[in-house]
Design a protein around this motif. Structure first.
Motif, PDB file in Angstrom:
ATOM      1  N   VAL A 193       0.848  -1.187   0.000  1.00 11.62           N
ATOM      2  CA  VAL A 193       0.000   0.000   0.000  1.00 11.62           C
ATOM      3  C   VAL A 193       0.887   1.241   0.000  1.00 11.62           C
ATOM      4  O   VAL A 193       1.978   1.237   0.563  1.00 11.62           O
ATOM      5  N   HIS A 194       0.413   2.281  -0.659  1.00 11.63           N
ATOM      6  CA  HIS A 194       1.045   3.603  -0.634  1.00 11.63           C
ATOM      7  C   HIS A 194       0.100   4.506   0.166  1.00 11.63           C
ATOM      8  O   HIS A 194      -0.813   5.100  -0.404  1.00 11.63           O
ATOM      9  N   PRO A 195       0.290   4.590   1.475  1.00 12.53           N
ATOM     10  CA  PRO A 195      -0.692   5.263   2.333  1.00 12.53           C
ATOM     11  C   PRO A 195      -0.812   6.766   2.118  1.00 12.53           C
ATOM     12  O   PRO A 195      -1.876   7.336   2.344  1.00 12.53           O
ATOM     13  N   GLU A 196       0.237   7.416   1.647  1.00 17.70           N
ATOM     14  CA  GLU A 196       0.232   8.876   1.561  1.00 17.70           C
ATOM     15  C   GLU A 196       0.249   9.437   0.142  1.00 17.70           C
ATOM     16  O   GLU A 196       0.157  10.647  -0.038  1.00 17.70           O
ATOM     17  N   THR A 197       0.428   8.577  -0.887  1.00 15.91           N
ATOM     18  CA  THR A 197       0.597   9.106  -2.242  1.00 15.91           C
ATOM     19  C   THR A 197      -0.172   8.291  -3.279  1.00 15.91           C
ATOM     20  O   THR A 197      -0.344   7.083  -3.136  1.00 15.91           O
ATOM     21  N   ASP A 198      -0.606   8.975  -4.328  1.00 12.21           N
ATOM     22  CA  ASP A 198      -1.133   8.307  -5.507  1.00 12.21           C
ATOM     23  C   ASP A 198       0.064   7.823  -6.315  1.00 12.21           C
ATOM     24  O   ASP A 198       1.177   8.322  -6.147  1.00 12.21           O
ATOM     25  N   LYS A 199      -0.161   6.853  -7.220  1.00 12.27           N
ATOM     26  CA  LYS A 199       0.934   6.338  -8.039  1.00 12.27           C
ATOM     27  C   LYS A 199       0.438   6.117  -9.457  1.00 12.27           C
ATOM     28  O   LYS A 199      -0.629   5.534  -9.661  1.00 12.27           O
ATOM     29  N   LEU A 200       1.203   6.590 -10.435  1.00 11.56           N
ATOM     30  CA  LEU A 200       0.838   6.459 -11.842  1.00 11.56           C
ATOM     31  C   LEU A 200       1.616   5.323 -12.477  1.00 11.56           C
ATOM     32  O   LEU A 200       2.831   5.242 -12.321  1.00 11.56           O
TER      33      LEU A 200
END
Length: 112
Positions: free
Chosen positions: A45-52
């Motif tokens: 999981v990336h709890p603090e950021t969106d990811k492209l």
């Protein structure tokens, strides 16, 4: 000033290992990375950021706990922050990632 075009195919040809993102550029506080993937990656999981994720060649799959997306060549998908994901590819796939500089490779592998 030195101007240089980044050729994705040349940069991808330098990558020998799957699941090993390589930095190819920076924009403000974000990094652009390319990576070759094949098989399954771990749930994370990336709890603090969106990811492209942008697929350059092939097709990748992103599993969510409640569904799945398939991303093909010339398509992109933005994973909203906080969602647990498991990326994979049935055959080698080449992708470009965009994420904040502070994110690191997986943003942690803790489960949501």
């Amino acid at each position: 000033m030195h101007y240089q075009v980044i050729k994705l195919s040349e940069e991808l040809s330098k990558i020998k290992d799957n699941w090993s993102p390589q930095l190819i550029g920076e924009l403000n506080d974000h990094e652009f990375k390319i990576v070759k993937i094949d098989g399954d990656y771990e749930w994370h999981v990336h709890p603090e950021t969106d990811k492209l994720f942008f697929v350059i060649e092939g097709e990748m799959i992103i599993d969510f706990r409640d569904g799945q997306v398939r991303i093909s060549k010339d398509e992109m998908f933005i994973v909203p922050r906080g969602l647990e994901i498991k990326p994979s590819a049935e055959k080698e796939c080449h992708i470009m990632l965009m994420e904040p500089k502070s994110e690191g490779n997986t943003g942690g592998t803790e489960s949501a």
